[in-house]
Design a protein around this motif. Structure first.
Motif, short mmCIF file in Angstrom:
data_model
loop_
_atom_site.label_atom_id
_atom_site.label_comp_id
_atom_site.label_asym_id
_atom_site.label_seq_id
_atom_site.Cartn_x
_atom_site.Cartn_y
_atom_site.Cartn_z
N GLU A 114 0.84 -1.19 0.00
CA GLU A 114 0.00 0.00 0.00
C GLU A 114 0.88 1.25 0.00
O GLU A 114 1.75 1.39 0.86
CB GLU A 114 -0.93 0.00 1.21
CG GLU A 114 -1.96 -1.11 1.19
CD GLU A 114 -2.78 -1.17 2.48
OE1 GLU A 114 -2.50 -0.35 3.38
OE2 GLU A 114 -3.66 -2.03 2.58
N PRO A 115 0.67 2.16 -0.93
CA PRO A 115 1.50 3.38 -0.99
C PRO A 115 1.22 4.29 0.20
O PRO A 115 0.16 4.22 0.82
CB PRO A 115 1.08 4.04 -2.31
CG PRO A 115 -0.30 3.51 -2.58
CD PRO A 115 -0.31 2.11 -2.02
N MET A 116 2.15 5.18 0.48
CA MET A 116 2.03 6.07 1.63
C MET A 116 0.85 7.03 1.50
O MET A 116 0.32 7.51 2.50
CB MET A 116 3.31 6.88 1.82
CG MET A 116 4.50 6.06 2.30
SD MET A 116 4.20 5.28 3.92
CE MET A 116 4.02 6.71 4.97
N LYS A 117 0.41 7.30 0.26
CA LYS A 117 -0.70 8.22 0.05
C LYS A 117 -2.06 7.51 0.03
O LYS A 117 -3.08 8.15 -0.22
CB LYS A 117 -0.50 9.00 -1.24
CG LYS A 117 0.68 9.96 -1.20
CD LYS A 117 0.78 10.79 -2.46
CE LYS A 117 1.94 11.77 -2.39
NZ LYS A 117 2.06 12.59 -3.64
N SER A 118 -2.05 6.20 0.28
CA SER A 118 -3.32 5.45 0.31
C SER A 118 -4.11 5.81 1.56
O SER A 118 -3.57 6.30 2.56
CB SER A 118 -3.05 3.95 0.28
OG SER A 118 -2.37 3.54 1.45
N GLY A 149 -4.69 6.77 7.28
CA GLY A 149 -5.40 6.44 8.52
C GLY A 149 -4.47 5.95 9.60
O GLY A 149 -4.61 6.32 10.78
N ALA A 150 -3.48 5.12 9.22
CA ALA A 150 -2.51 4.62 10.20
C ALA A 150 -1.65 5.75 10.75
O ALA A 150 -1.34 5.78 11.95
CB ALA A 150 -1.64 3.55 9.57
N MET A 151 -1.27 6.70 9.90
CA MET A 151 -0.45 7.83 10.37
C MET A 151 -1.25 8.73 11.32
O MET A 151 -0.72 9.22 12.32
CB MET A 151 0.05 8.63 9.16
CG MET A 151 1.19 7.93 8.41
SD MET A 151 1.96 8.97 7.14
CE MET A 151 0.68 8.93 5.88
N PHE A 152 -2.54 8.94 11.00
CA PHE A 152 -3.39 9.72 11.90
C PHE A 152 -3.55 9.01 13.24
O PHE A 152 -3.54 9.64 14.30
CB PHE A 152 -4.75 9.95 11.25
CG PHE A 152 -5.72 10.70 12.12
CD1 PHE A 152 -5.58 12.06 12.33
CD2 PHE A 152 -6.77 10.03 12.75
CE1 PHE A 152 -6.47 12.75 13.15
CE2 PHE A 152 -7.66 10.71 13.57
CZ PHE A 152 -7.51 12.08 13.76
N PHE A 153 -3.68 7.69 13.19
CA PHE A 153 -3.81 6.89 14.41
C PHE A 153 -2.53 6.99 15.24
O PHE A 153 -2.59 7.08 16.48
CB PHE A 153 -4.09 5.44 14.01
CG PHE A 153 -4.60 4.58 15.14
CD1 PHE A 153 -5.78 4.89 15.78
CD2 PHE A 153 -3.90 3.46 15.54
CE1 PHE A 153 -6.26 4.10 16.82
CE2 PHE A 153 -4.38 2.66 16.58
CZ PHE A 153 -5.56 2.99 17.20
N LEU A 154 -1.39 6.97 14.57
CA LEU A 154 -0.11 7.14 15.27
C LEU A 154 -0.04 8.51 15.94
O LEU A 154 0.40 8.62 17.10
CB LEU A 154 1.03 6.99 14.27
CG LEU A 154 2.46 7.21 14.79
CD1 LEU A 154 2.80 6.21 15.89
CD2 LEU A 154 3.46 7.13 13.65
N PHE A 155 -0.48 9.54 15.24
CA PHE A 155 -0.49 10.89 15.81
C PHE A 155 -1.40 10.95 17.04
O PHE A 155 -1.05 11.55 18.07
CB PHE A 155 -0.96 11.89 14.75
CG PHE A 155 -1.16 13.28 15.27
CD1 PHE A 155 -0.08 14.10 15.56
CD2 PHE A 155 -2.44 13.77 15.49
CE1 PHE A 155 -0.26 15.39 16.05
CE2 PHE A 155 -2.64 15.05 15.99
CZ PHE A 155 -1.54 15.86 16.27
N CYS A 156 -2.59 10.30 16.96
CA CYS A 156 -3.51 10.25 18.11
C CYS A 156 -2.85 9.58 19.30
O CYS A 156 -3.02 10.01 20.45
CB CYS A 156 -4.79 9.51 17.73
SG CYS A 156 -5.86 10.40 16.57
N GLY A 157 -2.09 8.52 19.03
CA GLY A 157 -1.41 7.82 20.12
C GLY A 157 -0.39 8.69 20.82
O GLY A 157 -0.28 8.67 22.04
#
Length: 406
Positions: free
Chosen positions: A365-369, A374-382
């Motif tokens: 899956e490309p980074m812009k997918s 969603g995973a990067m936003f989830f990481l930021f929330c963490g």
């Protein structure tokens, strides 16, 4: 009440999403070990982060279970033996009882090699907690509002009504004002900062997800997600109902330990005694399940290339139990442990590590997918949850003296 519902909903949904990330990463990364995924993603740093978080989280969970044994088992023995003067009786000393329970039922179960054998004990502990929930719901309709309890106490003191002396003194219930029996939908005080870490702590099952996934018959990611959805929904419902009916029974007078609040009001109650026994059985049977991922993490970190050894297996198990017993005996309160571990290790296991592993290891899956974003936003929330919770807890430690008791 709405505050609890909102927090429970968000934490349960986030936890389920992190399980989805973890399972997908395990399939793509080619490993069913949390620590191995960390090593593949970030080398030794990732492996140490995963192993350390798992160990901290589960030692905190074990400590909370053994704290329940420490404080509840003496009361059960005292009630069963009808003892009033407890001075000098070693078998009513919580520290001795924790050591005894750790040696007798917990250690033999913890020495089992495979997690599958503990499924029966986990099922029994779940039934015990369901019984606890049923009693909490029933007691809501049996115990009068605290305002009425105050009336009963006053009548008892005047000699016009005979009530059990277990109805505590007026100092137990702060019943000034007309809103003592009116629910408050949002409550903010010095204890609110512990709400998110403790809820995060309570939904962490991620270290056990991959071992269970490995032993699941007819293993598939879809089937494991269905198991996770059912489990998370059941836990969400049990947490919500217990919190809701416990609060609606005592309102602002509810204590941090719900069972202790019932004891204050009801004194020696047979049904309450049975509930205590059920809760004790549940936590004692859960401790071996919690030990499994700690031992697996330590073994993989120190001896990943060596064959299985019963001596090493037993030594690690005994060491984990011994260290946890020392924590329970010498740490005065579990609240700060809950808060600290919930804000650090639990946030790592639910938010940060699954999303970081997913971003690093899922290559197709490309980074812009949408999935990676969603995973990067989830990481930021963490990161926000961890830093925010830790900051608020430290501020509470600075401005407020640690709470006593249990």
């Amino acid at each position: 009440m709405k505050q609890t519902l909102i927090l429970l909903s968000f934490v349960s949904i986030f936890s389920l999403y992190s399980v989805h990330l973890l399972l997908k990463t395990a399939n793509e990364g080619g490993s069913l070990l949390y620590e191995q995924l960390g090593h593949k993603a970030f080398g030794l740093v990732g492996k140490l982060a995963a192993s350390g978080s798992i160990t901290m989280q589960n030692i905190g969970a074990m400590s909370s279970y053994l704290f329940i044994v420490k404080y509840e088992l003496p009361l059960v023995i005292q009630a069963l033996m009808n003892i009033e003067d407890t001075t000098g009786l070693w078998y009513l000393n919580g520290d001795y009882l924790v050591l005894l329970v750790s040696l007798m039922p917990i250690l033999p179960l913890s020495l089992l090699r495979n997690l599958g054998y503990l499924g029966y004990t986990s099922g029994l502990s779940l039934l015990c907690m369901m019984f606890f929930l049923i009693v909490v719901i029933c007691k809501k309709f049996q115990i009068p509002c605290p305002m009425e309890v105050a009336f009963l106490i006053n009548e008892t003191m005047n000699g016009t009504l005979t009530q059990p002396t277990a109805f505590a003194s007026d100092s137990t219930f702060n019943m000034t004002g007309d809103d003592s029996c009116r629910p408050r939908y949002f409550i903010f005080n010095s204890q609110t900062v512990y709400a998110v870490p403790i809820l995060t702590f309570s939904f962490v099952c991620h270290p056990a997800i991959l071992p269970i996934y490995e032993e699941l018959k007819g293993r598939s990611r879809k089937r494991m997600m269905n198991v996770s959805k059912i489990s998370f929904f059941a836990m969400f419902l049990m947490y919500l109902l217990a919190a809701l009916f416990g609060y609606l029974t005592f309102y602002k007078n509810v204590e941090s330990e719900l069972l202790h609040t019932y004891s204050t009001v009801l004194g020696t109650d047979i049904l309450l005694l049975i509930v205590r026994l059920a809760v004790l059985m549940a936590v004692v049977l859960t401790v071996p399940v919690v030990i499994f991922p700690i031992r697996s993490s330590v073994t993989h970190l120190l001896c990943s290339s060596k064959d299985f050894s019963w001596w090493r297996h037993s030594l690690i198990t005994v060491s984990i139990l011994a260290f946890t017993n020392l924590l329970v005996i010498f740490v005065p309160t579990i609240r700060d442990i809950f808060g600290f571990i919930g804000a650090s290790a639990a946030a790592m296991l639910i938010f940060i590590l699954p999303s970081a592993f997913y971003i690093k290891l899922v290559k197709k899956e490309p980074m812009k997918s949408i999935q990676k974003i969603g995973a990067m936003f989830f990481l930021f929330c963490g990161v926000v949850v961890m830093t925010g919770s830790m900051a608020l807890i430290v501020l509470d430690w600075v401005h407020n003296a640690p709470g006593g008791g249990h």
